[in-house]
Design an enzyme around this catalytic site. Structure first.
Site, PDB file in Angstrom:
ATOM      1  N   ASN A 165      -5.295   4.665  -4.256  1.00  0.00           N
ATOM      2  CA  ASN A 165      -6.655   4.519  -3.708  1.00  0.00           C
ATOM      3  C   ASN A 165      -7.558   3.768  -4.682  1.00  0.00           C
ATOM      4  OD1 ASN A 165      -5.436   6.668  -2.000  1.00  0.00           O
ATOM      5  ND2 ASN A 165      -7.473   6.707  -1.099  1.00  0.00           N
TER       6      ASN A 165
ATOM      7  N   LYS B 185       1.717  -3.579   6.736  1.00  0.00           N
ATOM      8  CA  LYS B 185       2.174  -3.591   5.338  1.00  0.00           C
ATOM      9  C   LYS B 185       3.686  -3.337   5.284  1.00  0.00           C
ATOM     10  CE  LYS B 185      -1.649  -4.485   3.320  1.00  0.00           C
ATOM     11  NZ  LYS B 185      -1.850  -5.812   2.766  1.00  0.00           N
TER      12      LYS B 185
ATOM     13  N   SER C  71       0.836  -1.198   0.000  1.00  0.00           N
ATOM     14  CA  SER C  71       0.000   0.000   0.000  1.00  0.00           C
ATOM     15  C   SER C  71       0.868   1.244   0.000  1.00  0.00           C
ATOM     16  CB  SER C  71      -0.853  -0.022   1.267  1.00  0.00           C
ATOM     17  OG  SER C  71      -1.486   1.220   1.459  1.00  0.00           O
TER      18      SER C  71
ATOM     19  N   TYR D 257      -2.516  -0.971  10.888  1.00  0.00           N
ATOM     20  CA  TYR D 257      -2.708  -1.580   9.566  1.00  0.00           C
ATOM     21  C   TYR D 257      -1.520  -1.243   8.661  1.00  0.00           C
ATOM     22  CZ  TYR D 257      -3.984  -1.862   4.711  1.00  0.00           C
ATOM     23  OH  TYR D 257      -3.936  -2.117   3.366  1.00  0.00           O
TER      24      TYR D 257
HETATM   25  P1  NAD Z   1     -11.008  -7.253   1.100  1.00  0.00           P
HETATM   26  O1  NAD Z   1     -11.250  -7.273   2.564  1.00  0.00           O
HETATM   27  O2  NAD Z   1     -12.156  -7.075   0.189  1.00  0.00           O
HETATM   28  O3  NAD Z   1     -10.213  -8.574   0.659  1.00  0.00           O
HETATM   29  C1  NAD Z   1      -9.386  -9.298   1.532  1.00  0.00           C
HETATM   30  C2  NAD Z   1      -9.867 -10.730   1.513  1.00  0.00           C
HETATM   31  O4  NAD Z   1      -9.045 -11.517   2.367  1.00  0.00           O
HETATM   32  C3  NAD Z   1     -11.307 -10.876   2.021  1.00  0.00           C
HETATM   33  O5  NAD Z   1     -12.055 -11.613   1.072  1.00  0.00           O
HETATM   34  C4  NAD Z   1     -11.172 -11.605   3.352  1.00  0.00           C
HETATM   35  O6  NAD Z   1     -12.279 -12.461   3.590  1.00  0.00           O
HETATM   36  C5  NAD Z   1      -9.880 -12.363   3.148  1.00  0.00           C
HETATM   37  N1  NAD Z   1      -9.135 -12.650   4.388  1.00  0.00           N
HETATM   38  C6  NAD Z   1      -8.853 -11.781   5.387  1.00  0.00           C
HETATM   39  N2  NAD Z   1      -8.097 -12.400   6.318  1.00  0.00           N
HETATM   40  C7  NAD Z   1      -7.909 -13.677   5.892  1.00  0.00           C
HETATM   41  C8  NAD Z   1      -7.211 -14.789   6.419  1.00  0.00           C
HETATM   42  N3  NAD Z   1      -6.557 -14.724   7.585  1.00  0.00           N
HETATM   43  N4  NAD Z   1      -7.228 -15.949   5.723  1.00  0.00           N
HETATM   44  C9  NAD Z   1      -7.895 -16.030   4.537  1.00  0.00           C
HETATM   45  N5  NAD Z   1      -8.559 -15.011   3.990  1.00  0.00           N
HETATM   46  C10 NAD Z   1      -8.559 -13.834   4.654  1.00  0.00           C
HETATM   47  O7  NAD Z   1      -9.896  -6.115   0.826  1.00  0.00           O
HETATM   48  P2  NAD Z   1      -9.364  -5.529  -0.539  1.00  0.00           P
HETATM   49  O8  NAD Z   1      -9.741  -4.094  -0.584  1.00  0.00           O
HETATM   50  O9  NAD Z   1      -9.709  -6.407  -1.660  1.00  0.00           O
HETATM   51  O10 NAD Z   1      -7.810  -5.582  -0.243  1.00  0.00           O
HETATM   52  C11 NAD Z   1      -7.005  -6.659  -0.682  1.00  0.00           C
HETATM   53  C12 NAD Z   1      -5.580  -6.426  -0.203  1.00  0.00           C
HETATM   54  O11 NAD Z   1      -5.109  -5.186  -0.718  1.00  0.00           O
HETATM   55  C13 NAD Z   1      -5.444  -6.335   1.315  1.00  0.00           C
HETATM   56  O12 NAD Z   1      -4.235  -6.954   1.685  1.00  0.00           O
HETATM   57  C14 NAD Z   1      -5.383  -4.843   1.559  1.00  0.00           C
HETATM   58  O13 NAD Z   1      -4.680  -4.547   2.737  1.00  0.00           O
HETATM   59  C15 NAD Z   1      -4.619  -4.375   0.329  1.00  0.00           C
HETATM   60  N6  NAD Z   1      -4.874  -2.965   0.011  1.00  0.00           N
HETATM   61  C16 NAD Z   1      -6.162  -2.526  -0.119  1.00  0.00           C
HETATM   62  C17 NAD Z   1      -6.410  -1.192  -0.408  1.00  0.00           C
HETATM   63  C18 NAD Z   1      -7.810  -0.660  -0.508  1.00  0.00           C
HETATM   64  O14 NAD Z   1      -7.996   0.541  -0.399  1.00  0.00           O
HETATM   65  N7  NAD Z   1      -8.821  -1.493  -0.742  1.00  0.00           N
HETATM   66  C19 NAD Z   1      -5.331  -0.320  -0.579  1.00  0.00           C
HETATM   67  C20 NAD Z   1      -4.030  -0.800  -0.453  1.00  0.00           C
HETATM   68  C21 NAD Z   1      -3.827  -2.131  -0.155  1.00  0.00           C
HETATM   69  C1  WQD Z   2      -9.993   9.480   0.992  1.00  0.00           C
HETATM   70  C2  WQD Z   2     -10.296  10.929   1.348  1.00  0.00           C
HETATM   71  C3  WQD Z   2     -10.747  11.314   3.682  1.00  0.00           C
HETATM   72  C4  WQD Z   2     -14.527   9.149   3.921  1.00  0.00           C
HETATM   73  C5  WQD Z   2      -7.257   4.476   2.902  1.00  0.00           C
HETATM   74  C6  WQD Z   2      -6.192   3.874   3.774  1.00  0.00           C
HETATM   75  C7  WQD Z   2      -4.989   3.521   2.951  1.00  0.00           C
HETATM   76  C8  WQD Z   2      -5.382   2.647   1.755  1.00  0.00           C
HETATM   77  C9  WQD Z   2      -6.539   3.203   0.993  1.00  0.00           C
HETATM   78  C10 WQD Z   2      -5.064   0.358   2.286  1.00  0.00           C
HETATM   79  C11 WQD Z   2      -9.631  11.387   2.650  1.00  0.00           C
HETATM   80  C12 WQD Z   2     -11.953  11.633   2.826  1.00  0.00           C
HETATM   81  C13 WQD Z   2     -13.343   9.704   3.462  1.00  0.00           C
HETATM   82  C14 WQD Z   2     -15.597  10.014   4.273  1.00  0.00           C
HETATM   83  C15 WQD Z   2     -14.247  11.910   3.656  1.00  0.00           C
HETATM   84  N1  WQD Z   2      -5.813   1.364   2.184  1.00  0.00           N
HETATM   85  N2  WQD Z   2     -13.206  11.055   3.331  1.00  0.00           N
HETATM   86  N3  WQD Z   2     -15.414  11.356   4.124  1.00  0.00           N
HETATM   87  O1  WQD Z   2      -7.615   7.427   3.798  1.00  0.00           O
HETATM   88  O2  WQD Z   2      -6.695   7.961   1.483  1.00  0.00           O
HETATM   89  O3  WQD Z   2      -6.737   5.639   2.275  1.00  0.00           O
HETATM   90  O4  WQD Z   2      -7.616   3.540   1.875  1.00  0.00           O
HETATM   91  O5  WQD Z   2      -3.882   0.272   2.222  1.00  0.00           O
HETATM   92  O6  WQD Z   2      -4.085   2.877   3.794  1.00  0.00           O
HETATM   93  O7  WQD Z   2      -5.841   4.818   4.767  1.00  0.00           O
HETATM   94  O8  WQD Z   2      -8.861   6.685   1.683  1.00  0.00           O
HETATM   95  O9  WQD Z   2     -11.197   6.642   0.953  1.00  0.00           O
HETATM   96  O10 WQD Z   2     -10.682   6.587   3.433  1.00  0.00           O
HETATM   97  O11 WQD Z   2     -10.270   8.674   2.145  1.00  0.00           O
HETATM   98  O12 WQD Z   2     -14.136  13.127   3.567  1.00  0.00           O
HETATM   99  O13 WQD Z   2     -16.669   9.581   4.716  1.00  0.00           O
HETATM  100  O14 WQD Z   2     -11.708  11.054   1.583  1.00  0.00           O
HETATM  101  O15 WQD Z   2     -10.606  12.244   4.705  1.00  0.00           O
HETATM  102  O16 WQD Z   2      -9.250  12.706   2.481  1.00  0.00           O
HETATM  103  P1  WQD Z   2      -7.437   7.043   2.392  1.00  0.00           P
HETATM  104  P2  WQD Z   2     -10.335   7.067   2.074  1.00  0.00           P
END
Ligand code: NAD
Ligand code: WQD
Length: 343
Positions: free
Chosen positions: A182, A156, A127, A152
């Site tokens: 994002n 990572k 991330s 969290y």
């Molecule tokens: P998500 O929660 O939709 O997907 C994660 C999946 O992993 C889920 O289906 C959950 O059931 C499964 N899971 C969780 N813990 C588990 C375990 N111990 N064993 C087996 N399965 C498990 O999330 P996502 O948004 O699809 O994110 C996927 C990956 O990308 C995550 O590692 C997340 O941290 C990373 N990531 C997400 C974002 C974002 O904004 N969505 C941003 C950066 C990184």
């Molecule tokens: C985006 C912008 C909020 C909700 C998060 C994690 C990051 C990564 C991606 C996994 C910000 C604003 C949000 C609301 C708002 N995940 N906001 N009202 O915080 O950039 O990133 O998801 O790795 O680690 O921190 O994304 O979508 O939460 O926020 O005003 O109800 O929207 O303040 O400026 P963020 P977000």
């Protein structure tokens, strides 16, 4: 083109399900391990509907090393894409041990079983959060680990370090660490998308639920940042572009550990995103300004050059596409993945 047999952990989740679609459509064979703690088996059925191929799903916690070993013993995997993990920033502050244990133990369990079965290729979901307070734009050579504001994000950062150390110890390993910006949007079919449980933490799913009438109004966290309109700026990436980035990473693995930013390089403010959502979908989004959310950075976006050069990958889809596809998913699945067979 070499077709691979791929294990996708967390493949029923938001980014995982979209990536499984792209993998199948690129000709790869996919098996999913997902404990369904934050997802639904219906997503896997929908993958089948979109692609014509329903991947096998093994529903268990990745920390169960012996079950994972059985899955590896009965399949000959060429590579793993590792999405599984917990991802709610706010929850990680309240339950840090759950986050450290789940995210790190799952990865250790996976690495142990991969080593036992000689599987050397891994793509990992990292991330942009690992850059913490680094100067923008973030490039892969920017410092990491300083100013990460929640457990969290720390998981990572720690897992990245575990993977770099593992790669240093065995030069045959081929690891790609993908730093997402994002992720938003949904598959253009409207069949799969983000299905948050409870109140959405992230901006786009909240906006979508306001548009559908499920929530009354959006609170915009802070309008006094040092940005052109006072709201925070982020680099939003369509989940289908992100999914294609995984296919590109997989097909360009090399010995060693490589980090890649998956972002567009463009910043969009909260107000711009909300305005685009309204104009593209025709839905009004009532909002009011609220206090800043603790831990939010004013602005960050990617330097996406490295992925373009090494992986021949860049984002193709616009903020309009992200809003349109989010709305198609939200309006056709207002309650997410609901199992209607029970009603
Ligand atoms: P998500 O929660 O939709 O997907 C994660 C999946 O992993 C889920 O289906 C959950 O059931 C499964 N899971 C969780 N813990 C588990 C375990 N111990 N064993 C087996 N399965 C498990 O999330 P996502 O948004 O699809 O994110 C996927 C990956 O990308 C995550 O590692 C997340 O941290 C990373 N990531 C997400 C974002 C974002 O904004 N969505 C941003 C950066 C990184
Ligand atoms: C985006 C912008 C909020 C909700 C998060 C994690 C990051 C990564 C991606 C996994 C910000 C604003 C949000 C609301 C708002 N995940 N906001 N009202 O915080 O950039 O990133 O998801 O790795 O680690 O921190 O994304 O979508 O939460 O926020 O005003 O109800 O929207 O303040 O400026 P963020 P977000």
């Amino acid at each position: 083109m070499i077709y691979m047999n791929i294990l996708v952990t967390g493949g029923a989740g938001y980014i995982g399900s979209h990536t499984v679609v792209e993998l199948i459509e690129s000709g790869h064979n996919v098996t999913i391990v997902d404990d369904l703690s934050n997802s639904s088996e219906i997503a896997v059925d929908r993958i089948g509907q979109i692609t014509g191929v329903k991947p096998s799903l093994f529903a268990f916690d990745l920390q169960d090393t012996s079950r994972l070993d059985e899955v590896f013993a009965s399949n000959s995997f060429d590579a793993v894409i590792h999405f599984a993990g917990l991802k709610a920033v706010g929850e990680s502050v309240v339950k840090p041990l759950l986050y450290y244990k789940t995210n790190i133990d799952s990865t250790l369990s996976l690495l142990e079983v991969m080593a036992k079965h000689n599987v050397r290729k891994l793509v990992f979901s990292s991330s942009a959060t690992v850059y913490g307070s680094a100067p923008i734009p973030y490039s892969e050579s920017s410092p990491i680990g300083q100013g990460i504001t929640n457990p969290y994000g720390q998981t990572k950062y720690m897992i990245e370090q575990i993977l770099r150390d593992t790669g240093t110890a065995d030069s045959q390993l081929e690891f790609s660490l993908l730093r997402y910006f994002n992720p938003v949007g949904a598959h253009p079919s409207g069949l799969i998308g983000e299905d948050p449980r409870g109140v959405p933490n992230n901006l786009m799913p909240f906006v979508a639920q306001v548009a559908s009438g499920k929530r009354k109004e959006l609170s915009i966290f802070g309008n006094d940042y040092n940005t052109p309109d006072g709201t925070c700026i982020r680099d939003y990436i369509h989940v289908v572009d992100l999914a294609k980035g995984h296919v590109a990473a997989l097909q360009n693995l090399n010995p060693g550990v490589n980090e890649y930013n998956l972002g567009s390089g463009r910043g969009t403010s909260v107000l711009e995103l909300v305005g685009t959502f309204s104009s593209v979908t025709g839905q009004e989004i009532p909002y009011s300004f609220a206090e800043r959310r603790p831990g939010d950075l004013p602005e960050f976006y990617a330097d996406p050059k490295k992925a373009k050069i090494d992986l021949s990958w860049k984002t193709e889809l616009s903020i309009d596409d992200m809003c349109r596809d989010t709305w198609r998913w939200q309006s056709s699945n207002p309650n997410g993945y609901v199992d209607n067979s029970m009603s």
